[in-house]
Scaffold this motif. Structure first.
Motif, PDB file in Angstrom:
ATOM      1  N   MET A  49       0.851  -1.194   0.000  1.00 55.66           N
ATOM      2  CA  MET A  49       0.000   0.000   0.000  1.00 55.66           C
ATOM      3  C   MET A  49       0.886   1.242   0.000  1.00 55.66           C
ATOM      4  N   THR A  50       0.564   2.193  -0.885  1.00 57.21           N
ATOM      5  CA  THR A  50       1.360   3.418  -0.973  1.00 57.21           C
ATOM      6  C   THR A  50       0.593   4.667  -0.562  1.00 57.21           C
ATOM      7  N   CYS A  51      -0.732   4.550  -0.420  1.00 55.78           N
ATOM      8  CA  CYS A  51      -1.514   5.713  -0.008  1.00 55.78           C
ATOM      9  C   CYS A  51      -2.803   5.265   0.669  1.00 55.78           C
ATOM     10  N   GLU A  52      -3.392   6.187   1.414  1.00 55.54           N
ATOM     11  CA  GLU A  52      -4.602   5.856   2.175  1.00 55.54           C
ATOM     12  C   GLU A  52      -5.840   5.772   1.294  1.00 55.54           C
ATOM     13  N   ILE A  53      -6.004   6.722   0.381  1.00 62.02           N
ATOM     14  CA  ILE A  53      -7.223   6.770  -0.426  1.00 62.02           C
ATOM     15  C   ILE A  53      -7.188   5.721  -1.534  1.00 62.02           C
ATOM     16  N   GLY A  54      -6.139   5.699  -2.318  1.00 63.70           N
ATOM     17  CA  GLY A  54      -6.074   4.806  -3.464  1.00 63.70           C
ATOM     18  C   GLY A  54      -5.849   3.352  -3.114  1.00 63.70           C
ATOM     19  N   CYS A  55      -5.188   3.084  -2.030  1.00 64.25           N
ATOM     20  CA  CYS A  55      -4.867   1.698  -1.678  1.00 64.25           C
ATOM     21  C   CYS A  55      -5.746   1.177  -0.540  1.00 64.25           C
ATOM     22  N   LYS A  57      -8.334   2.422   1.139  1.00 60.49           N
ATOM     23  CA  LYS A  57      -9.790   2.542   0.948  1.00 60.49           C
ATOM     24  C   LYS A  57     -10.282   1.624  -0.157  1.00 60.49           C
ATOM     25  N   LEU A  58      -9.472   1.430  -1.194  1.00 58.76           N
ATOM     26  CA  LEU A  58      -9.840   0.515  -2.273  1.00 58.76           C
ATOM     27  C   LEU A  58      -9.953  -0.914  -1.750  1.00 58.76           C
ATOM     28  N   SER A  61     -12.983  -1.211   0.552  1.00 58.68           N
ATOM     29  CA  SER A  61     -14.228  -1.192  -0.213  1.00 58.68           C
ATOM     30  C   SER A  61     -14.480  -2.534  -0.904  1.00 58.68           C
ATOM     31  N   ALA A 103      -5.896  -5.543  -8.094  1.00 57.86           N
ATOM     32  CA  ALA A 103      -4.938  -4.891  -9.019  1.00 57.86           C
ATOM     33  C   ALA A 103      -4.128  -5.943  -9.772  1.00 57.86           C
ATOM     34  N   TYR A 108      -0.456  -5.871  -3.968  1.00 59.35           N
ATOM     35  CA  TYR A 108      -0.661  -6.126  -2.546  1.00 59.35           C
ATOM     36  C   TYR A 108      -0.363  -7.575  -2.176  1.00 59.35           C
TER      37      TYR A 108
END
Length: 117
Positions: A49-55, A57-58, A61, A103, A108
């Motif tokens: 994971m490299t970011c909170e929103i893109g990784c 949260k994805l 979800s 992905a 991941y």
């Protein structure tokens, strides 16, 4: 012209109401088989994971929408996930494989966290 609009609106209303009743009737006629639930939870470490929103949260979800998963919480800062699930529907191994496959399996990697004694 106004008369044709009124007729069209009336026809659409009748169609909408009758289709809703038919859909409800089908659900009543075929009740779903309910199995006893086997609630469990698992804590996972997720690398990649490299970011909170893109990784984070994805992943959260997608997990939340997976059949058998009751709750998923992914914490980017700790690179962890907590997943509550029905073991009669999905296993820990399937959850880990599902995360690994997000992905196209290139980003991941999930592993189960073991409790320290």
């Amino acid at each position: 012209m106004k008369f044709s609009k009124v007729v069209l609106v009336l026809a659409l209303s009748i169609f909408s109401l009758s289709s809703c009743k038919q859909a409800a009737k089908k659900e009543v006629e075929a009740p779903k088989k309910v199995l006893a639930q086997n609630p469990q939870s698992v804590s996972l470490s997720i690398s990649g994971m490299t970011c909170e929103i893109g990784c984070a949260k994805l992943i959260q979800s997608k997990l939340s929408k997976k059949e058998g998963v009751k709750m998923a919480k992914v914490i980017f800062k700790d690179s962890t996930a907590t997943v509550a699930f029905d073991a009669n529907t999905i296993s820990k191994k399937e959850i880990i494989g599902f995360i690994d496959g997000i992905a196209d399996g290139e980003l991941y990697k999930a592993t189960e966290l073991t409790a320290e004694k």
